[in-house]
Design an enzyme around this catalytic site. Structure first.
Site, mmCIF file in Angstrom:
data_model
loop_
_atom_site.group_PDB
_atom_site.id
_atom_site.type_symbol
_atom_site.label_atom_id
_atom_site.label_comp_id
_atom_site.label_asym_id
_atom_site.label_seq_id
_atom_site.Cartn_x
_atom_site.Cartn_y
_atom_site.Cartn_z
ATOM 1 N N HIS A 56 5.812 -11.965 5.582
ATOM 2 C CA HIS A 56 5.690 -11.486 4.201
ATOM 3 C C HIS A 56 7.064 -11.208 3.643
ATOM 4 O O HIS A 56 7.924 -10.660 4.327
ATOM 5 C CB HIS A 56 4.813 -10.235 4.124
ATOM 6 C CG HIS A 56 5.184 -9.176 5.116
ATOM 7 N ND1 HIS A 56 4.799 -9.242 6.442
ATOM 8 C CD2 HIS A 56 5.927 -8.057 5.000
ATOM 9 C CE1 HIS A 56 5.279 -8.198 7.090
ATOM 10 N NE2 HIS A 56 5.975 -7.464 6.238
ATOM 11 N N HIS A 113 8.964 -8.948 1.031
ATOM 12 C CA HIS A 113 8.875 -7.776 0.160
ATOM 13 C C HIS A 113 9.638 -8.108 -1.120
ATOM 14 O O HIS A 113 10.812 -8.512 -1.048
ATOM 15 C CB HIS A 113 9.566 -6.563 0.792
ATOM 16 C CG HIS A 113 8.950 -6.060 2.064
ATOM 17 N ND1 HIS A 113 8.152 -4.933 2.112
ATOM 18 C CD2 HIS A 113 9.030 -6.515 3.341
ATOM 19 C CE1 HIS A 113 7.766 -4.712 3.358
ATOM 20 N NE2 HIS A 113 8.293 -5.660 4.132
ATOM 21 N N GLN A 121 9.812 -5.027 11.388
ATOM 22 C CA GLN A 121 8.567 -5.730 11.041
ATOM 23 C C GLN A 121 7.400 -5.074 11.769
ATOM 24 O O GLN A 121 7.464 -4.855 12.993
ATOM 25 C CB GLN A 121 8.656 -7.218 11.413
ATOM 26 C CG GLN A 121 7.435 -8.004 10.931
ATOM 27 C CD GLN A 121 7.531 -9.508 11.199
ATOM 28 O OE1 GLN A 121 8.515 -9.984 11.762
ATOM 29 N NE2 GLN A 121 6.503 -10.237 10.811
ATOM 30 N N ILE A 146 0.824 -1.209 0.000
ATOM 31 C CA ILE A 146 0.000 0.000 0.000
ATOM 32 C C ILE A 146 0.863 1.265 0.000
ATOM 33 O O ILE A 146 0.398 2.337 -0.372
ATOM 34 C CB ILE A 146 -0.954 -0.026 1.224
ATOM 35 C CG1 ILE A 146 -2.194 0.797 0.983
ATOM 36 C CG2 ILE A 146 -0.250 0.387 2.504
ATOM 37 C CD1 ILE A 146 -3.283 0.563 2.028
HETATM 38 P P1 5GP Z 1 6.949 -4.745 7.474
HETATM 39 O O1 5GP Z 1 7.294 -3.389 7.997
HETATM 40 O O2 5GP Z 1 6.142 -5.555 8.474
HETATM 41 O O3 5GP Z 1 8.118 -5.500 6.922
HETATM 42 O O4 5GP Z 1 6.028 -4.494 6.202
HETATM 43 C C1 5GP Z 1 4.655 -4.291 6.281
HETATM 44 C C2 5GP Z 1 4.255 -3.722 4.953
HETATM 45 O O5 5GP Z 1 2.857 -3.823 4.831
HETATM 46 C C3 5GP Z 1 4.599 -2.230 4.781
HETATM 47 O O6 5GP Z 1 5.458 -2.075 3.650
HETATM 48 C C4 5GP Z 1 3.237 -1.572 4.591
HETATM 49 O O7 5GP Z 1 3.276 -0.524 3.652
HETATM 50 C C5 5GP Z 1 2.375 -2.722 4.143
HETATM 51 N N1 5GP Z 1 0.980 -2.591 4.505
HETATM 52 C C6 5GP Z 1 0.483 -2.196 5.715
HETATM 53 N N2 5GP Z 1 -0.857 -2.215 5.702
HETATM 54 C C7 5GP Z 1 -1.216 -2.632 4.457
HETATM 55 C C8 5GP Z 1 -2.493 -2.855 3.836
HETATM 56 O O8 5GP Z 1 -3.565 -2.690 4.423
HETATM 57 N N3 5GP Z 1 -2.468 -3.277 2.546
HETATM 58 C C9 5GP Z 1 -1.309 -3.471 1.850
HETATM 59 N N4 5GP Z 1 -1.398 -3.871 0.578
HETATM 60 N N5 5GP Z 1 -0.088 -3.277 2.418
HETATM 61 C C10 5GP Z 1 -0.062 -2.852 3.701
#
Ligand code: 5GP
Ligand code: ZN
Length: 114
Positions: free
Chosen positions: A100, A102, A94, A31
């Site tokens: 997930h 990326h 995280q 997003i």
């Molecule tokens: P992390 O920081 O956990 O490695 O990555 C989480 C990712 O999820 C972030 O890059 C953030 O932009 C994405 N994200 C958070 N909420 C949503 C959502 O509701 N939909 C989508 N498609 N991505 C999201």
């Protein structure tokens, strides 16, 4: 997990732009993209982080990596170069605790930045 954002995306309860799906993996656009291609690849089954995914049943981590590769091919970044990142734990940034990968590509990703 009823309160997990990415489980809700798997269930279709939260909208997402799905770009790839296999039997046990799902990929959708981030997003808040950090590169022209920024796709998140998850196992449909809930595992909190890469530590848990690595210990999951046979083939699940394999399927997530193969899905990441399929996304890279589909997004036409497989040849030019792309990055696959699992932020693992709050100390690594995280923020969503459904594992997930990326998949980032479409711009210069050399490290350290030149
Ligand atoms: P992390 O920081 O956990 O490695 O990555 C989480 C990712 O999820 C972030 O890059 C953030 O932009 C994405 N994200 C958070 N909420 C949503 C959502 O509701 N939909 C989508 N498609 N991505 C999201
Ligand atoms: Zn989940």
């Amino acid at each position: 997990m009823s309160d997990c954002l990415f489980c809700k995306i798997v269930a279709g309860q939260v909208p997402a732009e799905i770009v790839y799906e296999s039997g046990r993996a799902l990929a959708f656009r981030d997003i808040n993209p950090q590169a022209p291609t920024h796709v998140l690849v998850i196992p449909k089954e809930h595992h909190a982080d890469a530590n848990a995914l690595a210990q999951a049943d046979d083939g699940l981590a394999d399927e997530v990596l193969k899905a990441a590769h399929a996304v890279a091919v589909q997004e036409q970044v497989a040849e030019g170069g792309y990055r696959v990142v699992f932020n693992t734990g709050a100390g690594a940034g995280q923020t969503v605790f459904h594992v997930h990968a990326h998949v980032l590509g479409g711009r210069d990703l050399t490290w350290p930045p030149g």
